[in-house]
Design an enzyme around this catalytic site. Structure first.
Site, PDB file in Angstrom:
ATOM      1  CD  GLU A 157      -1.900  -2.331   0.728  1.00  0.00           C
ATOM      2  OE1 GLU A 157      -1.167  -2.967   1.508  1.00  0.00           O
ATOM      3  OE2 GLU A 157      -2.390  -2.847  -0.295  1.00  0.00           O
ATOM      4  CG  ASN A 241      -2.252  -5.211  -2.991  1.00  0.00           C
ATOM      5  OD1 ASN A 241      -1.741  -5.658  -1.970  1.00  0.00           O
ATOM      6  ND2 ASN A 241      -2.275  -3.912  -3.258  1.00  0.00           N
ATOM      7  CG  ASP A 283      -5.693  -4.992  -0.666  1.00  0.00           C
ATOM      8  OD1 ASP A 283      -4.528  -5.134  -1.075  1.00  0.00           O
ATOM      9  OD2 ASP A 283      -5.995  -5.035   0.541  1.00  0.00           O
TER      10      ASP A 283
HETATM   11 CA    CA Z   1      -2.599  -5.450   0.214  1.00  0.00          CA
END
Ligand code: CA
Length: 556
Positions: A157, A241, A283
């Site tokens: 992230e 992700n 995600d």
């Molecule tokens: Ca993630």
């Protein structure tokens, strides 16, 4: 090792504690860890010592099993960078340690791998592998294979670039590093790479399946579990992700994110790859545990890899080739419409794709998936997996985002909520041969703890509001439970102590992404906090309090 064995079954052959007498379990001893963030680690027992890694500041605690409840020593990595906590996306957890050759190996959040003498607690080596000012942290438990310590990074992230690294177990020196995005030479893709499906074949797909240079900040981290098959000499690790979450900013398949690699441990070279979620839009990190099982599929003995994947499908793969043998929903799914077994590709529902200022609603499973990192167990006595997981959906809206080093690179506003039925968690028994759920227990909160199965036909898990439970492996019947001092997100283990008796250990200590509202003191009025998880967890602070305690239970 944290998963008990290279196949990651989390099955113990001990049976002193069994379905008939488990109801007599009582607390044998406890140790407070002195820390109050999420305790995701499973303890290790080696000889007469138990080892446990706390969340940041990552104390390695050695407990004397000859004198239960007494601490032999505590090792804390020197000069820990406290600012690393600021770049950890979802609490400052650690998922455990590994033992090999007289040493305990574990990772510190600020990007170091540590080797400590298992007897004395003295530091053997410390190697800096990740760069926290860049947004990289380490939360995963290492695995040691053929004298190499395997480590991966967190920070999907934060616009980091994912990798897996092997360190020499004796010296800590870098043996190899394989990136999960970028040119083939960085990904360690060479002449021996033979993916099963066409969409994974081609030169430098880790570059060409991205917009210009987006792979350099494209995620694909590896903060989950690694398994190893000594006969095939293949190690298996997922990839997380792609970043940012807003999919419009990274058109293409975004290889090699949200998939799984088989690699050679000696040099890291890739042998095959399969992508669970090409161009992931939700995600769905692909870093969950993979259980290596030998099953009869269609009457034939097959060496398979079973993966309860974050996207909601229970995959059974041929672990020699990467072919998908089956992929069945084990949770409620609206985000996709199944897996095409001919092409191997996940079938997307375009109406569920979020975009810039475009809201997609009723996406199930939510961003933490049908199941996140919390590992399943497998009992060879029943032939079933025991799967702790979530029942969450979400709405997601993409947003503009620019990359700034060391800061969040997400580009999405998310709110999560309970899935159909209103319960937020489940604990299921799943038959990977019959491809169906055998029994299912509904839990109010997401089941964020690991599972343990034993030869006594007892299965253990814990809940976010602090119940530690034993259920019958065959029926799911609740056999015993006890309310602990804090919510449970750890990994239960069982062991035979020096006194010859079997014990069960679990760490309480609420937190992690699901429990960050408690451990991080987040404002329940901000539904998008913790990347939208807070919206689904606003009642958790009333149900439990923070604080790490290691509990061990035994029979009278
Ligand atoms: Ca993630």
């Amino acid at each position: 090792m944290p998963a008990k064995n290279y196949a990651s079954t989390r099955f113990s052959g001990l049976d002193q504690i069994n379905a008939s007498n488990v109801k007599k379990l009582r607390v044998a001893w406890t140790v407070s860890t002195g820390h109050d963030r999420g305790h995701e680690a499973g303890p290790l027992v080696v000889g007469d010592t138990m080892y446990f890694v706390t969340p940041f500041p990552n104390d390695l605690i050695a407990i004397d099993l000859n004198n239960p409840g007494s601490v032999k020593w505590v090792y804390r990595p020197r000069e820990l960078a406290t600012s690393a906590q600021g770049v950890a996306c979802c609490d400052v957890v650690n998922r455990g340690a590994a033992y090999a050759n007289g040493k305990i190996f574990f990772n510190a959040l600020d990007g170091r791998t540590c080797a400590v003498d298992a007897k004395s607690g003295k530091e053997v080596w410390v190697t800096h592998v990740a760069d926290y000012p860049h947004g990289e942290t380490i939360t995963m438990a290492p695995l040691v294979v053929k004298n190499k310590v395997l480590v991966g990074n967190s920070g999907g992230e934060m616009g980091v670039r994912g990798w897996v690294t092997a360190l020499d177990a004796e010296t800590g020196k870098l043996a190899w590093r394989a990136y999960n995005t970028g040119p083939d030479k960085d990904v360690l893709i060479g002449a021996n790479f033979h993916p099963f499906y066409d969409s994974d074949k081609g030169k430098d797909l880790g570059v060409t399946t991205w917009p210009h240079d987006a792979w350099k900040i494209g995620g694909g981290t590896m903060w989950g579990w690694i398994s190893y098959d000594p006969d095939l000499d293949l190690l298996y690790h997922g990839t997380a992700n792609p970043g940012p979450w807003n999919p419009e900013l990274r058109k293409g398949d975004n290889k090699w994110t949200a998939g799984i690699f088989a690699r050679r441990p000696d040099n890291g070279e890739a042998i095959w790859f399969y992508q669970w979620s090409p161009h992931d839009t939700f995600d769905y990190d692909g870093i969950n545990e993979q259980l290596l099982l030998d099953l009869r599929i269609g009457g034939e003995p097959r060496k398979v890899l079973v993966r309860p994947e974050r996207n909601g499908y229970m995959y059974v793969l041929d672990r020699a080739t990467g072919q998908v043998l089956s992929a069945d929903p084990y949770a409620y799914i609206t985000s996709t419409k199944g897996v095409d077994l001919k092409t191997g590709r996940l079938i997307n529902d375009p109406s569920k794709a979020p975009g810039t200022n475009k809201l997609a609603s009723d996406i199930c499973p939510a961003a933490p998936g049908a199941k996140d990192w919390q590992p399943s167990a497998f009992s060879p006595r029943t032939g079933w997996l025991y799967v702790p997981h979530q029942n969450l959906c979400m709405e997601e809206e993409g947003a503009e985002v620019n990359y700034i080093e060391g800061t969040p690179y997400v580009g999405a506003n998310v709110k999560m909520f309970a899935g159909p039925g209103g319960h937020r968690g489940e604990f299921d028994a799943w038959d990977p041969v019959l491809r169906k759920k055998i029994w299912s227990i509904r839990e109010n909160f997401p089941v964020w703890s690991g599972a343990l199965a034993t030869a006594g036909d007892v299965v253990f898990y814990g809940t976010l509001d602090g119940w530690f439970k034993a259920v019958h492996a065959r029926t799911g019947q609740l056999l015993w439970q006890i309310k602990l001092s804090s919510g449970i997100i750890g990994q239960p283990i069982t062991y035979k102590a020096p006194d010859g008796k079997q014990y069960v250990t679990i760490a309480a200590g609420v937190g992690g992404w699901a429990g960050a509202i408690v451990s991080g003191g987040l404002d329940p009025r901000d539904p998008t906090a913790a990347l939208g998880f807070v919206n689904a967890m606003s009642d958790l602070p009333k149900a439990t309090n923070k604080g790490g305690v290691i509990y061990t239970f035994g029979l009278p």
